[in-house]
Write an enzyme that holds these catalytic residues in place. Structure first.
Site, mmCIF file in Angstrom:
data_model
loop_
_atom_site.group_PDB
_atom_site.id
_atom_site.type_symbol
_atom_site.label_atom_id
_atom_site.label_comp_id
_atom_site.label_asym_id
_atom_site.label_seq_id
_atom_site.Cartn_x
_atom_site.Cartn_y
_atom_site.Cartn_z
ATOM 1 C CG ASP A 289 65.104 53.050 61.885
ATOM 2 O OD1 ASP A 289 65.885 54.920 61.525
ATOM 3 O OD2 ASP A 289 64.773 52.645 62.713
ATOM 4 C CB CYS A 290 68.990 55.704 58.073
ATOM 5 S SG CYS A 290 67.319 56.981 58.700
#
Length: 708
Positions: A239-240
């Site tokens: 995930d970012c």
């Protein structure tokens, strides 16, 4: 292209790269390598309910709304549309050298996390609270997005792996600690189905830790479960900026190079973020190997070969004219109509336009575009709010009066005005109307992802299950006028509806119905179509005082499978304008087509004795009558959406997977335990609350397993 061939070609290409070039390809914004004719590629794209953030695209109802349709075919069709429009957008932009973010073919969707707690802000991105429903809809979405051709149409991504459903405000540092039983029984099944059945090309890790390990650097999750136990062969993406959390918030590493090493060694191939800029530094310090860097690059280029990005494909000819084409708009309308859930109706609906002179439309969401689209949405060339949908439908047949009534959450709409500055106008509109449609609820500024909401300082989670105070006062004011009124809720999660249920003639949940959703809502209100959606989440009764702590990932007391008190509205509940009843049902044993032993099938007959044709959803639930490891209540194990004309009778077959007969013990082992099972077949689940509201009982079928 077969995966083996694609991987072989990927390995050949990667072997021509320098080590620095290989490491550079592990970033989401992978740079071009001109000498090898490799163009730049940005892996980050979103397609939750339409191609998102890339400009114009068809905007479907938010995911939770599509889940309420209980329609696998619809989900597959929507995903195919997203892939088609994604290809058209990619074709045009890449031909012009525009390889920016949100313009690639790797969509970070679907979100198959379990909506275990109604406070979670991102729950409307999911398919609800049930592992089986989530699995079936998720599999359909992935198959629709990726296609079944020699070249993958687009690449899907199952997220967020795993045990991720709030609190948003703690996600960067939180350690979720589910039991082995809850892991296997609730949090893992949807991901397993997407890997094994749908062949999902990518899996995204979550921000949080699970039992001490950060998800994007977890050997247990990525290697032991995902790759070794399930046989996942695609690529894994963080995930970012989640890998950055390892050393900044989780404190499991002390530097960026250590975080990069932990993630890469665990099997995270692609970094959404910047921490993999330190991969070579990690290599120099002996924290990772060249082989690990090479393997990650090979996996990523395997996906690019599978997408036909180096050889071309028939998808390259998809015209830009498919974007928001007539067929896609009609599909979005169908999705919106199927998603709407009617929770109460004393007979006021559908509205008869011939008997109405004045219609009052009131509420902050009545003319709101934000309440149409949820989050992670694209841009529509046309928006039709509920107010506009009603105005278009009514035309000159009746007068439509309008008042916002209140701000969405502030105590006034004008900064210099008194609090409640639109309440008097709302009362005036109501008093001058034959019927009132009150449009209240939330939007992405009040429920959503941390830092992705309109108020970026907010977590995106709800503090309670009530509407904002401004809207509660508005609902009270409208109810006190005594006019016939419909309570229309536009939200992506469960809201306390006790007041609405007591004081309004009808209650309708429209979720976030898509860019043109107001037209679909109007069609339902005026009887052009019958509502047929079912709740994919439980609407709880009372306060949250007796509810488990938000940070407690135990399933005890949560969702319809473990709820201990009577709900306000149950999972699987939803009324129609028809009168559909399951009149007969039988359990059949059939030989499996693949020769894998005996399978089970429910043969059910339903008839519509109402005055309106309608869709409805036949639902099958199972209860293990013997095992101490069984869920407290029942579990959904089959469903089928059907259409019935007035007076029509129809028989359908619903296959029951053998997994439905299993339970999970405290050690997380799935097994068959017990002999006696009971099936319930109806258009609702068999809890007492649903029986009371429907006024009928489901059909019950008992089955005893042969010891042999």
């Amino acid at each position: 292209m077969e995966r083996e061939k694609a991987r072989r070609r990927a390995a050949e290409l990667v072997n021509k790269m320098t080590l620095e070039e290989r490491a550079g390809q592990l970033r989401y914004n992978a740079p071009a390598i001109p000498r090898l004719n490799i163009p730049a590629y940005n892996w980050w794209n979103e397609g939750l309910h339409g191609v998102a953030r890339a400009g114009t695209a068809t905007v479907f109802p938010q995911a939770i709304g599509m889940a309420a349709a209980f329609d696998e075919e619809l989900m597959k069709d929507v995903a195919d549309c997203i892939a088609t429009e994604g290809r058209a957008i990619f074709n045009e932009h890449s031909a012009r050298g525009d390889r920016d973010i949100y313009k690639g073919l790797t969509f970070w969707s679907p979100n198959v996390n379990i909506f275990r707690d109604p406070r979670w802000g991102r729950g409307h991105e999911t398919y609800g609270e049930d592992p089986y429903l989530t699995s079936r809809l998720g599999v359909a979405f992935v198959k629709g997005l990726q296609g079944d051709g020699e070249v993958m149409k687009a690449a899907a991504c199952a997220k967020h792996f795993c045990v991720h459903s709030g609190p948003e405000g703690l996600r960067h540092e939180f350690d979720a600690r589910p039991t082995p039983k809850d892991m296997e029984e609730t949090y893992l099944p949807a991901f397993e189905a997407l890997v094994k059945e749908a062949g999902v090309e990518a899996v995204m890790g979550a921000y949080n830790r699970v039992n001490g390990e950060p998800c994007c650097g977890s050997k247990t999750l990525i290697q032991d479960i995902l790759r070794e136990k399930w046989g996942f062969q695609g690529h894994f993406v963080s995930d970012c900026w989640a890998i950055q959390d390892f050393h900044e918030f989780h404190m499991v590493t002390s530097s960026a190079k250590e975080s990069a090493a932990l993630a890469l060694n665990a099997g995270c191939d692609l970094n959404c973020g910047v921490t993999y800029l330190h991969v070579l530094n990690a290599l120099e310090n002996g924290l990772v190997t060249e082989e690990a860097i090479t393997e990650a690059a090979v996996r990523l280029f395997t996906t690019r070969f599978l997408l036909g990005l180096f050889d071309g494909s028939a998808y390259d000819k998809i015209s830009y004219h498919v974007v928001e084409c007539k067929e896609h708009r009609e599909l979005a309308d169908r999705a919106a109509k199927e998603s709407i859930v009617l929770l109460k109706n004393d007979g006021i609906l559908p509205l008869d336009i011939r008997k109405l002179k004045t219609i009052g439309v009131i509420g902050p969401n009545a003319d709101s575009r934000a309440s149409l689209v949820g989050n992670y949405h694209g841009t529509s060339s046309e928006y039709i709010t509920v107010l506009e949908g009603i105005q278009r439908y009514v035309g000159n047949k009746a007068k439509v009066l309008y008042s916002a009534g209140s701000h969405l959450y502030k105590d006034k709409t004008e900064s210099l005005a008194w609090p409640g500055d639109r309440l008097t106008e709302a009362k005036i509109v109501a008093e001058h109307s034959d019927v009132v449609i009150l449009c209240v609820g939330l939007d992405e500024t009040l429920e959503g992802e941390q830092g992705d909401t309109g108020n970026s300082s907010a977590s995106g989670d709800k503090k309670n299950l009530y509407l904002p105070d401004s809207q509660r006062k508005l609902a009270m004011a409208v109810a006190q006028t005594g006019k016939p009124a419909i309570f229309l809720l536009m939200a992506g999660s469960a809201i306390n509806l006790s007041f609405a249920s007591d004081r309004f003639n009808a209650v309708m949940q429209t979720w976030y119905p898509g860019a043109r959703g107001g037209s679909s809502v109007a069609d339902i209100l005026f009887g052009e179509a019958s509502p047929s959606g079912k709740l994919p989440v439980t609407f709880y009764s009372g306060e949250l005082g007796g509810f488990p702590e938000f940070t407690d990932y135990s399933m005890k007391g949560r969702t319809y499978r473990y709820i201990e008190q009577e709900p306000q509205f149950s999972f699987g509940f939803g009324l129609t304008y028809g009168e559909v009843t399951v009149t007969k049902a039988a359990l059949q044993e059939v030989a499996a087509e693949d020769g894998g032993g005996t399978r089970f099938r429910i043969k059910a007959t339903a008839e519509n004795n109402g005055a309106f044709e309608t869709d409805d959803v036949i639902q099958v639930y199972i209860k293990n009558m013997d095992s101490p490891y069984a869920v407290r209540n029942v579990s959904l194990c089959g469903f089928k959406r059907i259409h019935l004309e007035t007076g029509e009778e129809r028989t359908v077959e619903i296959d029951i997977d053998q997994r439905a007969f299993t339970v999970v013990n405290e050690e997380g082992e799935r097994l068959v335990d017990g002999k006696r099972y009971r099936f319930y077949v109806a258009t609702f689940q068999p809890d007492e609350r649903s029986r009371k509201l429907m006024g009928i009982d489901p059909i019950e079928l008992d089955y005893t397993m042969d010891e042999s």
